[in-house]
Design a protein around this motif. Sequence first.
Motif, short mmCIF file in Angstrom:
data_model
loop_
_atom_site.label_atom_id
_atom_site.label_comp_id
_atom_site.label_asym_id
_atom_site.label_seq_id
_atom_site.Cartn_x
_atom_site.Cartn_y
_atom_site.Cartn_z
N ARG A 62 -27.21 48.64 16.09
CA ARG A 62 -26.35 49.83 16.05
C ARG A 62 -26.41 50.53 14.70
NH1 ARG A 62 -21.09 49.21 19.83
NH2 ARG A 62 -22.15 48.29 21.61
N ALA A 63 -26.46 49.76 13.62
CA ALA A 63 -26.54 50.35 12.28
C ALA A 63 -27.85 51.11 12.11
CB ALA A 63 -26.40 49.27 11.21
N ALA A 64 -28.95 50.53 12.56
CA ALA A 64 -30.24 51.20 12.46
C ALA A 64 -30.27 52.43 13.37
CB ALA A 64 -31.37 50.23 12.83
N SER A 65 -29.77 52.31 14.58
CA SER A 65 -29.75 53.43 15.52
C SER A 65 -28.91 54.59 14.99
CB SER A 65 -29.20 52.99 16.87
OG SER A 65 -30.02 52.02 17.44
N TYR A 66 -27.81 54.27 14.35
CA TYR A 66 -26.95 55.30 13.76
C TYR A 66 -27.73 56.11 12.73
CZ TYR A 66 -23.16 57.47 11.16
OH TYR A 66 -22.35 58.38 10.53
N GLN A 67 -28.50 55.43 11.90
CA GLN A 67 -29.32 56.12 10.90
C GLN A 67 -30.33 57.04 11.57
OE1 GLN A 67 -28.84 56.08 7.54
NE2 GLN A 67 -27.02 54.95 8.14
N VAL A 68 -30.91 56.60 12.67
CA VAL A 68 -31.90 57.40 13.40
C VAL A 68 -31.26 58.67 13.94
CG1 VAL A 68 -33.37 57.45 15.44
CG2 VAL A 68 -33.35 55.43 13.97
N VAL A 69 -30.12 58.54 14.58
CA VAL A 69 -29.45 59.72 15.14
C VAL A 69 -29.09 60.71 14.04
CG1 VAL A 69 -27.36 60.50 16.32
CG2 VAL A 69 -28.61 58.51 17.18
N GLN A 70 -28.55 60.23 12.94
CA GLN A 70 -28.20 61.12 11.83
C GLN A 70 -29.44 61.84 11.30
OE1 GLN A 70 -24.99 61.79 10.86
NE2 GLN A 70 -24.62 60.59 12.69
N HIS A 71 -30.53 61.11 11.14
CA HIS A 71 -31.77 61.69 10.63
C HIS A 71 -32.32 62.75 11.57
CE1 HIS A 71 -35.76 61.99 8.88
NE2 HIS A 71 -36.26 61.73 10.07
N CYS A 72 -32.42 62.42 12.85
CA CYS A 72 -33.00 63.35 13.81
C CYS A 72 -32.17 64.63 13.93
CB CYS A 72 -33.16 62.68 15.17
SG CYS A 72 -34.41 61.36 15.19
N ILE A 73 -30.87 64.50 13.93
CA ILE A 73 -30.01 65.69 13.99
C ILE A 73 -30.17 66.53 12.73
CG2 ILE A 73 -27.62 66.48 13.96
CD1 ILE A 73 -26.99 64.18 15.92
N ALA A 74 -30.18 65.89 11.57
CA ALA A 74 -30.26 66.62 10.30
C ALA A 74 -31.57 67.37 10.14
CB ALA A 74 -30.06 65.65 9.13
#
Length: 110
Positions: A62-74
């Motif tokens: 979940r911690a890694a996935s959260y970083q992915v979502v934030q990156h892709c949106i940004a």
Amino acid sequence: MKAAWAAAAVLLIVAACGRDELDTVTYEGARFAGDLSFERGDRAAFVATGGPASVSLEGAKRAASYQVVQHCIAYLGSSDVAWANGPDVEDADLVIQDDRVVLSGRCIEP
């Protein structure tokens, strides 16, 4: 002049403290840190990590996935991801390095 330096120092301290909170996820009462790396020439491709995996594989994912979502949106404006090695992989097949789950893939451009 001293007041300006003091104010700048306080702002730096507050900014530094806040950044750590943005990189953590709480799962079942434990805190998990995530991180993400990418190449400047290809921001859509990424490698994300989360851990400690020894505490909980699900929390680390979940911690890694959260970083992915934030990156892709940004960077691309969408949270859609084409996973090469994603959070849906069976726990036995997860890539784990240095007590951190490693996820990789590409952000899908809208």
